[in-house]
Motif scaffolding. Structure first.
Motif, PDB file in Angstrom:
ATOM      1  N   ILE A 144       0.764  -1.359  -0.154  1.00 22.09           N
ATOM      2  CA  ILE A 144      -0.011   0.484   0.042  1.00 22.09           C
ATOM      3  C   ILE A 144       0.711   1.579   0.160  1.00 22.09           C
ATOM      4  N   LYS A 145       2.112   1.167   0.956  1.00 24.02           N
ATOM      5  CA  LYS A 145       2.896   2.744   0.270  1.00 24.02           C
ATOM      6  C   LYS A 145       3.884   2.576  -0.413  1.00 24.02           C
ATOM      7  N   LEU A 146       3.892   1.600  -1.057  1.00 24.54           N
ATOM      8  CA  LEU A 146       4.899   1.567  -2.048  1.00 24.54           C
ATOM      9  C   LEU A 146       3.259   2.321  -3.440  1.00 24.54           C
ATOM     10  N   LEU A 147       2.188   2.078  -3.416  1.00 26.15           N
ATOM     11  CA  LEU A 147       1.378   2.266  -4.716  1.00 26.15           C
ATOM     12  C   LEU A 147       1.195   3.503  -4.163  1.00 26.15           C
ATOM     13  N   TYR A 148       1.013   4.039  -3.227  1.00 19.62           N
ATOM     14  CA  TYR A 148       0.554   5.429  -2.647  1.00 19.62           C
ATOM     15  C   TYR A 148       2.109   6.279  -3.256  1.00 19.62           C
ATOM     16  N   ARG A 149       2.727   5.598  -3.239  1.00 19.19           N
ATOM     17  CA  ARG A 149       4.923   6.810  -3.543  1.00 19.19           C
ATOM     18  C   ARG A 149       4.251   6.628  -4.965  1.00 19.19           C
ATOM     19  N   CYS A 150       3.564   5.281  -5.543  1.00 20.78           N
ATOM     20  CA  CYS A 150       3.703   5.119  -6.793  1.00 20.78           C
ATOM     21  C   CYS A 150       3.160   6.239  -8.288  1.00 20.78           C
ATOM     22  N   ILE A 151       1.929   6.225  -7.015  1.00 20.22           N
ATOM     23  CA  ILE A 151       0.893   7.266  -7.826  1.00 20.22           C
ATOM     24  C   ILE A 151       1.281   8.685  -7.757  1.00 20.22           C
ATOM     25  N   LYS A 181      -5.764   3.972 -11.609  1.00 22.94           N
ATOM     26  CA  LYS A 181      -6.712   5.015 -11.973  1.00 22.94           C
ATOM     27  C   LYS A 181      -6.717   6.271 -11.509  1.00 22.94           C
ATOM     28  N   GLY A 182      -5.642   6.395 -10.793  1.00 21.09           N
ATOM     29  CA  GLY A 182      -5.864   7.299  -9.483  1.00 21.09           C
ATOM     30  C   GLY A 182      -6.219   7.471  -7.913  1.00 21.09           C
ATOM     31  N   MET A 183      -5.760   8.745  -7.312  1.00 23.33           N
ATOM     32  CA  MET A 183      -5.524   8.708  -6.072  1.00 23.33           C
ATOM     33  C   MET A 183      -7.171   8.334  -5.474  1.00 23.33           C
ATOM     34  N   GLU A 184      -7.721   8.292  -5.779  1.00 24.12           N
ATOM     35  CA  GLU A 184      -9.389   8.363  -5.014  1.00 24.12           C
ATOM     36  C   GLU A 184      -9.538   7.424  -5.663  1.00 24.12           C
ATOM     37  N   GLU A 185      -9.510   6.323  -6.935  1.00 23.78           N
ATOM     38  CA  GLU A 185      -9.386   4.810  -6.948  1.00 23.78           C
ATOM     39  C   GLU A 185      -8.728   3.835  -6.104  1.00 23.78           C
ATOM     40  N   PHE A 186      -7.732   4.277  -5.888  1.00 24.51           N
ATOM     41  CA  PHE A 186      -7.166   3.635  -5.105  1.00 24.51           C
ATOM     42  C   PHE A 186      -7.161   3.580  -3.529  1.00 24.51           C
ATOM     43  N   ILE A 187      -7.475   4.487  -2.751  1.00 24.49           N
ATOM     44  CA  ILE A 187      -8.627   5.251  -1.545  1.00 24.49           C
ATOM     45  C   ILE A 187      -9.069   3.786  -1.502  1.00 24.49           C
ATOM     46  N   GLU A 200      -8.105   6.744   5.655  1.00 25.55           N
ATOM     47  CA  GLU A 200      -8.394   7.825   6.084  1.00 25.55           C
ATOM     48  C   GLU A 200      -7.637   9.064   6.229  1.00 25.55           C
ATOM     49  N   ALA A 201      -6.771   7.544   6.753  1.00 28.81           N
ATOM     50  CA  ALA A 201      -5.287   8.375   6.961  1.00 28.81           C
ATOM     51  C   ALA A 201      -4.311   9.429   5.807  1.00 28.81           C
ATOM     52  N   LEU A 202      -4.229   8.406   4.145  1.00 28.61           N
ATOM     53  CA  LEU A 202      -3.978   8.883   2.985  1.00 28.61           C
ATOM     54  C   LEU A 202      -4.871  10.129   3.148  1.00 28.61           C
ATOM     55  N   LYS A 203      -6.407  10.349   3.526  1.00 27.25           N
ATOM     56  CA  LYS A 203      -6.935  11.296   2.996  1.00 27.25           C
ATOM     57  C   LYS A 203      -6.206  12.851   3.890  1.00 27.25           C
ATOM     58  N   GLU A 204      -6.089  12.500   4.665  1.00 29.79           N
ATOM     59  CA  GLU A 204      -5.305  13.194   5.691  1.00 29.79           C
ATOM     60  C   GLU A 204      -4.101  13.968   5.538  1.00 29.79           C
ATOM     61  N   SER A 205      -3.056  13.507   4.886  1.00 27.75           N
ATOM     62  CA  SER A 205      -1.465  13.553   5.312  1.00 27.75           C
ATOM     63  C   SER A 205      -1.060  12.892   5.191  1.00 27.75           C
ATOM     64  N   PRO A 206       0.560  12.923   4.572  1.00 31.29           N
ATOM     65  CA  PRO A 206       1.878  11.571   4.036  1.00 31.29           C
ATOM     66  C   PRO A 206       2.394  11.259   4.947  1.00 31.29           C
ATOM     67  N   PHE A 209      -0.642   9.245   7.128  1.00 27.91           N
ATOM     68  CA  PHE A 209      -0.417   7.751   6.801  1.00 27.91           C
ATOM     69  C   PHE A 209       0.606   6.861   7.031  1.00 27.91           C
ATOM     70  N   GLU A 210       1.788   7.082   7.120  1.00 25.70           N
ATOM     71  CA  GLU A 210       2.761   6.434   7.454  1.00 25.70           C
ATOM     72  C   GLU A 210       3.346   6.413   8.386  1.00 25.70           C
ATOM     73  N   LYS A 211       2.651   7.371   9.589  1.00 29.06           N
ATOM     74  CA  LYS A 211       2.508   6.778  10.635  1.00 29.06           C
ATOM     75  C   LYS A 211       1.161   5.418  11.509  1.00 29.06           C
ATOM     76  N   GLU A 212      -0.016   5.981  10.652  1.00 29.20           N
ATOM     77  CA  GLU A 212      -1.073   4.785  10.657  1.00 29.20           C
ATOM     78  C   GLU A 212      -0.547   3.441  10.419  1.00 29.20           C
TER      79      GLU A 212
END
Length: 271
Positions: A144-151, A181-187, A200-206, A209-212
């Motif tokens: 999940i972290k990897l894909l977030y950074r790749c997006i 398909k983008g960040m919204e679809e990924f979340i 939920e953490a992804l919507k808040e801040s990087p 997200f890392e902390k969660e």
């Protein structure tokens, strides 16, 4: 700590704690699926230092299953067939990538994927429920972290497919399709898995997200904290020490950089 060299002091703290755990472990091999990650980290250090023509002094991760100095000699002399089996294939792939393209991110991703998949395989061999759950959670969170950074970085699908490991939490193709398909679809996809809190953490801040991600792994490990028999409680203790050290690093780094107390508190991991 002289000269703000707190890294060395924290390294010694972790070393001492591991020696304590080793002294009471009934079978050290039961911890292999956790410790093996550090061997893959050491392989990355060795390969990068080789291509940068520098010595990896002070950069190795401990504890580890294999002597980093021996690994360094085998890698530099290209005696790949003598490397431990978990490291053999990814060493060959990463070395080829670095020698032909110098694409360090891709080389890292190949090693990281091997690390996740071998940790899962090693945990399965140990036939220990808590170790298997830790390995699976670690792999899922890493994906999940990897894909977030790749997006965020706009990485190609071919890069992503080489980097994402298989795990039980979700279908590899489906989560890659969502990320493309983008960040919204990924979340939205992550929200439909057991890792809804990460969405939920992804919507808040990087940073959130890392902390969660770290907190989610902690929750998984701590399910075994109160088991009276087996190694679950020892695994919980090991991760607790790691988290304590991470929090100390966060505090010291923040203090040295003059961050306010509220900014420090929001970065602290769960204990």
């Amino acid at each position: 700590i002289e000269g703000n060299d707190y890294g060395a002091a924290l390294h010694e703290k972790m070393k001492a704690e591991w020696e304590l755990i080793e002294s009471v472990l009934p079978d050290k091999s039961q911890f292999d699926s956790i410790i093996l990650r550090n061997d893959f980290k050491n392989l990355k250090v060795i390969l990068k230092s080789y291509f940068c023509e520098r010595e990896p002094d002070g950069l190795f991760s401990y504890p580890c299953l294999y002597d980093p100095e021996e690994l360094k000699l085998l890698v530099r002399e290209r005696k790949n067939d003598r490397l431990p089996e978990p490291l053999r294939h990814c060493d060959r792939s990463a070395f080829r990538i670095l020698s032909q393209t110098r694409f360090a991110q891709l080389a890292d991703s190949v090693i990281d994927r091997a690390s996740m998949e071998w940790c899962i395989k090693t945990a399965e061999k140990a036939d220990n429920a808590i170790m298997s759950e830790i390995a699976e959670t670690y792999a899922a969170l890493s994906d999940i972290k990897l894909l977030y950074r790749c997006i965020l970085a706009g990485k190609s699908r071919s890069f992503v497919e080489r980097a994402v490991a298989r795990c039980q939490a979700f279908d590899k193709k489906e989560i890659i399709d969502a990320s493309q398909k983008g960040m919204e679809e990924f979340i939205s996809f992550v929200s439909g898995t057991r890792y809804e809190k990460l969405a939920e953490a992804l919507k808040e801040s990087p940073a959130a997200f890392e902390k969660e991600c770290d907190n989610e792994l902690t929750r998984t490990v701590y399910r075994g904290k109160y088991e009276s028999f087996g190694i679950a409680a020892l695994a919980a203790y090991y991760f607790a020490v790691q988290t304590e050290i991470m929090n100390v690093r966060i505090i010291l780094s923040a203090k040295l950089n003059g961050l306010p107390e509220d900014r420090i508190r929001e970065r602290m991991r769960m204990l």
